[in-house]
Write an enzyme that holds these catalytic residues in place. Sequence first.
Site, PDB file in Angstrom:
ATOM      1  N   LYS A  88       0.976  -1.054   0.045  1.00 49.20           N
ATOM      2  CA  LYS A  88      -0.016  -0.052   0.012  1.00 49.20           C
ATOM      3  C   LYS A  88       0.940   1.249   0.017  1.00 49.20           C
ATOM      4  O   LYS A  88       0.581   2.226  -0.832  1.00 49.20           O
ATOM      5  CB  LYS A  88      -0.911  -0.053   1.250  1.00 49.20           C
ATOM      6  N   SER A  89       1.877   1.323   0.669  1.00 46.15           N
ATOM      7  CA  SER A  89       2.782   2.442   0.932  1.00 46.15           C
ATOM      8  C   SER A  89       3.386   2.657  -0.523  1.00 46.15           C
ATOM      9  O   SER A  89       3.399   3.792  -0.947  1.00 46.15           O
ATOM     10  CB  SER A  89       3.912   2.117   1.869  1.00 46.15           C
ATOM     11  N   ARG A 138       2.631   6.185  -3.074  1.00 45.62           N
ATOM     12  CA  ARG A 138       3.804   6.820  -3.609  1.00 45.62           C
ATOM     13  C   ARG A 138       4.013   6.823  -5.473  1.00 45.62           C
ATOM     14  O   ARG A 138       4.320   7.952  -5.901  1.00 45.62           O
ATOM     15  CB  ARG A 138       5.162   6.430  -3.212  1.00 45.62           C
ATOM     16  N   GLY A 167      -5.441   7.510   5.215  1.00 47.71           N
ATOM     17  CA  GLY A 167      -4.510   8.653   5.850  1.00 47.71           C
ATOM     18  C   GLY A 167      -3.251   8.710   5.174  1.00 47.71           C
ATOM     19  O   GLY A 167      -3.018  10.030   5.137  1.00 47.71           O
ATOM     20  N   ASP A 184       1.815  -0.979  12.021  1.00 49.51           N
ATOM     21  CA  ASP A 184       0.555  -1.400  11.600  1.00 49.51           C
ATOM     22  C   ASP A 184       0.215  -3.083  11.728  1.00 49.51           C
ATOM     23  O   ASP A 184      -0.832  -3.595  11.405  1.00 49.51           O
ATOM     24  CB  ASP A 184       0.482  -1.254  10.025  1.00 49.51           C
ATOM     25  N   ARG A 209      -6.722   1.573  17.987  1.00 46.64           N
ATOM     26  CA  ARG A 209      -6.356   0.141  17.798  1.00 46.64           C
ATOM     27  C   ARG A 209      -5.973  -0.699  18.951  1.00 46.64           C
ATOM     28  O   ARG A 209      -6.226  -1.850  19.145  1.00 46.64           O
ATOM     29  CB  ARG A 209      -5.259  -0.112  16.577  1.00 46.64           C
TER      30      ARG A 209
END
Length: 430
Positions: free
Chosen positions: A19-20, A24, A90, A311, A342
């Site tokens: 995802k990161s 990007r 986010g 995470d 969380r």
Amino acid sequence: MTARPSPPLAGVVRAPGDKSISHRALILGAMATGVTEIEGLLEGEDILATARAVEAFGATVERPGDGHWRVTGQGGFRQPAGVIDCGNAGTGVRLLMGAAAGYPITVTFDGDASLRKRPMGRVMDPLRDMGTRFDAARLPAGQTGGALAALDYIQTVASAQVKSAILLAGLNADGVTSVTESVKSRDHTERMLRAFGAEVSVEASGSGWRVRLQGGQPLTGTAISVPGDPSSAAFPLAAGLIVPGSEVTVEGVMLNPLRTGLFDTWIEMGANLTIANRRMAGGEEIGDVTARHSTLKGIMVPPERAASMIDEYPVLAATAAFAEGRTVMRGIGEMRVKESDRIALMAAGLSACGVTVDEEPEGFTVTGGPVRGGATVTTHGDHRIAMSHLVLGLAAAEPVTVDEPGMIATSFPGFEALMRGLGADIATSE
């Protein structure tokens, strides 16, 4: 969605794209001039929101095939016609704020109910110091950029999102922008900026580092191969560790040392976790990770490891429920301002399943043993809380149900099908 005690899991699967890296690749592709070809893009809701955002900023975005996306950038962001809705992303909104800050445009960022509650000040404050104007402290927030001054920023809490936002703004700032971190946060932005042709220097600074970037550097479109997301790979691998008789392999998982804290922790707990076929893809090391059912023991997780696995603490807590003794997780107050609190939700969910949990302001302790299960867990729309409890349910004595499975698609589209393909007894209620 309900997970029931499962027979041994077996098989070889591929994790969704990281995802990161996906966020990007889209954002830098839109800031660049020319075509960026992306293979293996995560097609979850968070990433799709970022794809829509960069299109609104003037890039051409196409999807020639599954996971294959093409971004044609115009050398910068243009004035968007409407509000930029980042959904639940986010990372997406914070990186986009940094990128948009460098251009003389005014934009309103917004998101869903969860994102509107999340703190934005830690990104807004340094961007304000560079010359950006904001009209609110949380979403929805208007932002006016352009005419930025470079910034020397000392970061007290490791955050790749804050560092990345500052560096993306620094691309179009006057002078040299630097970020100093006492604890290293993930370095995907630095690596990818180089792939797009920018010069980024990194020098040691105590136990951390200082990242420096000269403003005014153009970016050129490139080819990006997105590796498998270790945060997503964690779920089938966790199931492999706790369901008796299991052996699960996830191929093509990113092995960036700033992202593998969970794997290191599991190995310290006694996990039979092996990595084969190490290779490079998209500037990142990847490999095939195999998890076999293991007898785990509780440990004290080093607080300084938090940045490399923030995470993954929910799924770590789920596996710790089956370990012998206490697993102590501290220095993770950041978990309270993610998609949900969380720490509180994992403590409540595990307790409802019969697990002993001691909650603290900056962490929690899980005492392992036989796990009863038999609960319906409230997730507050948090995908990682949902998947962590579903994994727990596969090895518990009684089924575990989560109340809002739809949000799993934000990070792991196809989660249920992938897990069922390994033999997991997971099903969505009609």
